[in-house]
Design a protein around this motif. Structure first.
Motif, PDB file in Angstrom:
ATOM      1  N   HIS A  42      60.802  28.904  32.739  1.00 55.73           N
ATOM      2  CA  HIS A  42      59.095  28.084  32.421  1.00 55.73           C
ATOM      3  C   HIS A  42      58.667  26.683  32.698  1.00 55.73           C
ATOM      4  O   HIS A  42      57.509  26.884  32.093  1.00 55.73           O
ATOM      5  CB  HIS A  42      58.763  29.048  30.911  1.00 55.73           C
TER       6      HIS A  42
ATOM      7  N   ARG B 100      55.481  25.831  33.653  1.00 45.61           N
ATOM      8  CA  ARG B 100      54.241  26.103  32.626  1.00 45.61           C
ATOM      9  C   ARG B 100      54.551  25.435  31.406  1.00 45.61           C
ATOM     10  O   ARG B 100      53.454  24.313  31.238  1.00 45.61           O
ATOM     11  CB  ARG B 100      54.366  27.962  31.619  1.00 45.61           C
ATOM     12  N   ALA B 101      55.572  24.509  31.439  1.00 50.63           N
ATOM     13  CA  ALA B 101      56.125  23.565  30.486  1.00 50.63           C
ATOM     14  C   ALA B 101      55.394  22.195  31.161  1.00 50.63           C
ATOM     15  O   ALA B 101      55.157  21.245  30.362  1.00 50.63           O
ATOM     16  CB  ALA B 101      57.946  23.462  31.057  1.00 50.63           C
TER      17      ALA B 101
ATOM     18  N   GLU C 258      51.408  22.214  30.860  1.00 46.94           N
ATOM     19  CA  GLU C 258      51.592  21.584  29.209  1.00 46.94           C
ATOM     20  C   GLU C 258      51.637  20.286  29.060  1.00 46.94           C
ATOM     21  O   GLU C 258      51.349  19.574  28.688  1.00 46.94           O
ATOM     22  CB  GLU C 258      52.247  22.590  28.133  1.00 46.94           C
TER      23      GLU C 258
ATOM     24  N   ALA D 143      48.805  18.250  30.522  1.00 48.17           N
ATOM     25  CA  ALA D 143      47.253  18.130  29.486  1.00 48.17           C
ATOM     26  C   ALA D 143      47.908  17.719  28.695  1.00 48.17           C
ATOM     27  O   ALA D 143      46.239  17.054  28.062  1.00 48.17           O
ATOM     28  CB  ALA D 143      46.794  19.669  29.555  1.00 48.17           C
ATOM     29  N   THR D 144      48.715  17.815  27.596  1.00 49.09           N
ATOM     30  CA  THR D 144      48.893  16.281  26.316  1.00 49.09           C
ATOM     31  C   THR D 144      49.697  15.185  27.129  1.00 49.09           C
ATOM     32  O   THR D 144      49.844  14.671  26.925  1.00 49.09           O
ATOM     33  CB  THR D 144      50.059  16.308  25.869  1.00 49.09           C
TER      34      THR D 144
ATOM     35  N   ILE E 215      50.775  19.179  22.348  1.00 57.29           N
ATOM     36  CA  ILE E 215      50.347  20.888  22.586  1.00 57.29           C
ATOM     37  C   ILE E 215      50.098  20.958  21.970  1.00 57.29           C
ATOM     38  O   ILE E 215      50.864  21.603  20.185  1.00 57.29           O
ATOM     39  CB  ILE E 215      52.591  20.918  23.246  1.00 57.29           C
TER      40      ILE E 215
ATOM     41  N   ARG F  71      50.361  27.658  19.559  1.00 57.98           N
ATOM     42  CA  ARG F  71      50.228  29.951  19.741  1.00 57.98           C
ATOM     43  C   ARG F  71      49.735  30.046  18.381  1.00 57.98           C
ATOM     44  O   ARG F  71      50.542  29.476  17.405  1.00 57.98           O
ATOM     45  CB  ARG F  71      51.221  30.133  20.595  1.00 57.98           C
TER      46      ARG F  71
ATOM     47  N   THR G  83      55.415  24.555  20.293  1.00 60.88           N
ATOM     48  CA  THR G  83      55.844  23.209  21.436  1.00 60.88           C
ATOM     49  C   THR G  83      55.561  24.118  22.462  1.00 60.88           C
ATOM     50  O   THR G  83      56.084  23.570  23.930  1.00 60.88           O
ATOM     51  CB  THR G  83      58.192  22.834  21.868  1.00 60.88           C
ATOM     52  N   GLY G  84      55.138  24.849  22.797  1.00 62.23           N
ATOM     53  CA  GLY G  84      55.091  26.112  23.669  1.00 62.23           C
ATOM     54  C   GLY G  84      55.757  26.199  25.064  1.00 62.23           C
ATOM     55  O   GLY G  84      57.227  26.230  24.238  1.00 62.23           O
TER      56      GLY G  84
END
Length: 153
Positions: free
Chosen positions: A82, A85-86, A89, A92-93, A100, A103, A143-144
């Motif tokens: 992943h 995606r990691a 994320e 974004a932060t 993060i 969820r 932590t996504g």
């Protein structure tokens, strides 16, 4: 006369080529400066409270099945299943794992602690993160995809 026209045309073409090279070099340099350079994180997840299993004076034993790790690289994304995606994320932060967004999920109330640790750099700044969670579900929710290298989530 033909020679003068040819020399003038060659000189004009040479000046145009030089101007084109200078024009193309500036955007390439600007693009290189905007690219995040060498973003990487060494990630580990340790089952159990990292310190609670060790008694003073006790032999350390084989830790190979207790700690798992991965190296996350983001340009291009690789290191675990992943990674894309990691990396998104983390982008974004600004590389802050603690920021993060959690969820919205339901985790069982099972005490199976895991300690997540990240060490590396993001956009030239050092990253150091360590957090112990009650179980892997809570870790994944908070932590996504960062520590989800061997899961389906």
């Amino acid at each position: 006369m033909t020679h003068t026209i040819t020399a003038r045309a060659a000189r004009t073409a040479l000046l145009a080529a030089a101007a084109l090279l200078l024009t193309c070099a500036a955007p390439a340099q600007a693009t290189a400066e905007r690219e995040p350079a060498n973003d990487w994180l060494h990630l580990t997840v340790t089952r159990g409270d990292a310190q609670s299993d060790v008694l003073p004076g006790a032999p350390s034993g084989d830790q190979s099945d207790v700690t798992r790790g991965a190296l996350l690289l983001c340009h291009p994304p690789r290191g675990h299943a992943h990674a894309a995606r990691a990396c998104a994320e983390l982008d974004a932060t600004n590389g802050r794992i603690a920021d993060i967004p959690p969820r919205d999920t339901h985790c069982p109330m099972i005490h199976a602690p895991v300690t997540a640790h990240a060490h590396g750099q993001w956009r030239g700044r050092p990253v150091e993160y360590t957090q112990t969670f009650p179980n892997p579900c809570v870790m994944a929710a908070r932590t996504g995809a960062v520590f989800a290298w061997d899961t389906e989530g």
